[in-house]
Write an enzyme that holds these catalytic residues in place. Structure first.
Site, PDB file in Angstrom:
ATOM      1  N   TYR A 132       7.983 -24.379  28.970  1.00 59.97           N
ATOM      2  CA  TYR A 132       9.145 -24.750  29.762  1.00 59.97           C
ATOM      3  C   TYR A 132      10.334 -24.789  28.807  1.00 59.97           C
ATOM      4  CZ  TYR A 132       6.403 -26.198  33.849  1.00 59.97           C
ATOM      5  OH  TYR A 132       5.588 -26.233  34.948  1.00 59.97           O
ATOM      6  N   SER A 145      -0.465 -25.866  29.491  1.00 61.63           N
ATOM      7  CA  SER A 145       0.873 -26.213  29.955  1.00 61.63           C
ATOM      8  C   SER A 145       1.625 -27.046  28.921  1.00 61.63           C
ATOM      9  CB  SER A 145       0.761 -27.017  31.253  1.00 61.63           C
ATOM     10  OG  SER A 145       2.015 -27.572  31.624  1.00 61.63           O
ATOM     11  N   THR A 168       7.611 -19.956  31.998  1.00 64.79           N
ATOM     12  CA  THR A 168       7.784 -20.281  33.413  1.00 64.79           C
ATOM     13  C   THR A 168       9.255 -20.203  33.779  1.00 64.79           C
ATOM     14  OG1 THR A 168       5.794 -21.632  33.548  1.00 64.79           O
ATOM     15  CG2 THR A 168       7.505 -22.057  35.177  1.00 64.79           C
ATOM     16  N   LYS A 177       6.363 -15.908  34.145  1.00 70.41           N
ATOM     17  CA  LYS A 177       5.705 -16.430  35.348  1.00 70.41           C
ATOM     18  C   LYS A 177       6.737 -16.948  36.342  1.00 70.41           C
ATOM     19  CE  LYS A 177       2.304 -19.992  36.712  1.00 70.41           C
ATOM     20  NZ  LYS A 177       3.155 -20.917  37.464  1.00 70.41           N
ATOM     21  N   HIS A 216       4.800 -20.768  42.130  1.00 72.72           N
ATOM     22  CA  HIS A 216       4.450 -22.060  41.542  1.00 72.72           C
ATOM     23  C   HIS A 216       3.471 -22.826  42.434  1.00 72.72           C
ATOM     24  CE1 HIS A 216       5.848 -24.330  37.940  1.00 72.72           C
ATOM     25  NE2 HIS A 216       5.219 -25.331  38.536  1.00 72.72           N
TER      26      HIS A 216
END
Length: 380
Positions: free
Chosen positions: A130, A107, A156, A252, A276
């Site tokens: 992100y 992440s 994401t 995603k 999520h």
């Protein structure tokens, strides 16, 4: 306690070992947590067809995800603050995934950095991005992921605005965590966790501190996190990201057939059907309930994966039967990590593998690539 036999057993152990604010962070959903619960419970509504007197020898779970060979159709989902479940958590989990032959996804909001994970792995891992307002920082993340030889970028799409998670608010959890009397007490009651954390230097957001503009230390992180997630992110931005990355791209956060079609139009290599983990739009349908419609809409154009609610090998098998080419585990590996470190992550994977293997055999199949809707009761 005897050796854990299920992911639920690992969850109980993790809850005993990890300070409450961090365990709850991993284990929470948005608002009433109805979608979080549905992600798990809706798997239980899917019944399997038992088949008998078939050859069950020479079984295999090996397949591919986005063209990469995997020992079973499971990848690690990107999870924020993994390193707060156990010291050096991302590094330990990445090593366990590599040894097991499944992809690990790091992440953006990890505790250990891209470089930390690259330093303890020998094969490429995946990186989750992100999109921030500061596009120079986004470009730097992509550059660092390329330098670390990451083999896929997971974008994401469903966290432009943060969903409200009541457990985090009640626990007073912030980024970084503030050491109130309550938090100190929570940590003091978890001495083994504290001892491990004292022995690592990785306690903050390694991909951000020292890399993002005006984030030279951990005290700057809250302002960055509040200001930088970009609510303007749209389909028009995907082409730019794809061009900058230049490798396999996975989107995603798809939960609607129309969005799945839009994602396929971008030329992405795969989509992940995901809400999520129930942490964003409470009241949205479970991931598994939306999978068949999304596969029907775009399954001939783009590889479809599933994330959300997987707590067993049977869950993985059901998702594959309904059209997923791969699945993701988040909480399942976090429970193992929190409970037993790297050994717990490996145990979580082994639990899922054994459950999937035995269930596949009892459904009359020997090769995961032959699993389809025929193993689901009421389908053919």
């Amino acid at each position: 306690m005897a050796t854990p036999l299920t992911i639920a057993d690992l969850k109980k152990l993790a809850q005993r070992r990890v300070p409450k604010m961090f365990f709850d962070y991993a284990d929470s959903g948005a608002w009433t947590e109805s979608t979080y619960r549905a992600n798990e419970s809706d798997f239980g509504e899917i019944k399997l067809r038992q088949r008998v007197l078939v050859d069950m020898t020479n079984r295999t779970l090996e397949t591919t995800m986005i063209g990469q060979k995997v020992s079973m159709p499971v990848a690690f989902a990107p999870t924020g603050m993994t390193g707060m479940q156990h010291a050096d958590g991302e590094m330990l989990a990445a090593r366990a995934a590599e040894e097991f032959g499944v992809p690990f996804t790091l992440s953006t909001m990890s505790i250990c950095s891209i470089e930390d994970v690259a330093s303890v792995t020998t094969r490429p891992f995946w990186f989750q991005l992100y999109v921030m307002r500061d596009k120079d920082f986004v470009l730097d993340l992509i550059r660092r992921a390329k330098a670390a030889k990451c083999s896929a970028l997971v974008l994401t799409a469903d966290l432009q605005i943060l969903g409200q998670r009541h457990k985090d608010l009640r626990n007073g959890l912030s980024a970084p965590p503030k050491l109130t009397a309550k938090h100190i007490w929570q940590m003091a009651t978890r001495p083994s966790w504290c001892l491990d954390m004292l022995q690592t230097k990785r306690r903050y957001f390694g991909n951000i501190v020292g890399h993002a503009k005006n984030v030279a230390n951990v005290a700057s992180v809250p302002k960055f996190a509040h200001e930088q997630f970009d609510p303007r992110l749209s389909w028009a931005d995907i082409a730019w990201i794809k061009e900058q990355w230049g490798g396999p791209l996975i989107i995603k956060g798809i939960l609607d057939p129309e969005d799945a079609k839009a994602a396929a139009d971008t030329g992405a290599d795969a989509i992940i059907v995901s809400n999520h983990g129930g942490r964003q739009l409470d009241g949205a349908p479970s991931s598994i309930s939306m999978l068949p419609a999304i596969v029907e809409a775009v399954g001939d154009r783009i590889e479809v994966h599933l994330d959300g609610g997987i707590r067993s090998g049977q869950d993985v098998l059901k998702a594959v039967a309904l059209g997923a080419k791969g699945t993701y585990i988040g909480r399942a590996f976090l429970y193992g990590l929190g409970a037993m470190g790297k050994d717990g992550v490996t145990l979580a994977l082994d639990i899922i593998r054994k459950e999937m293997d035995i269930t596949m055999a009892l459904c009359g199949k020997r090769d995961i690539n032959d699993v389809n809707a025929s193993i689901i009761s009421g389908r053919s």
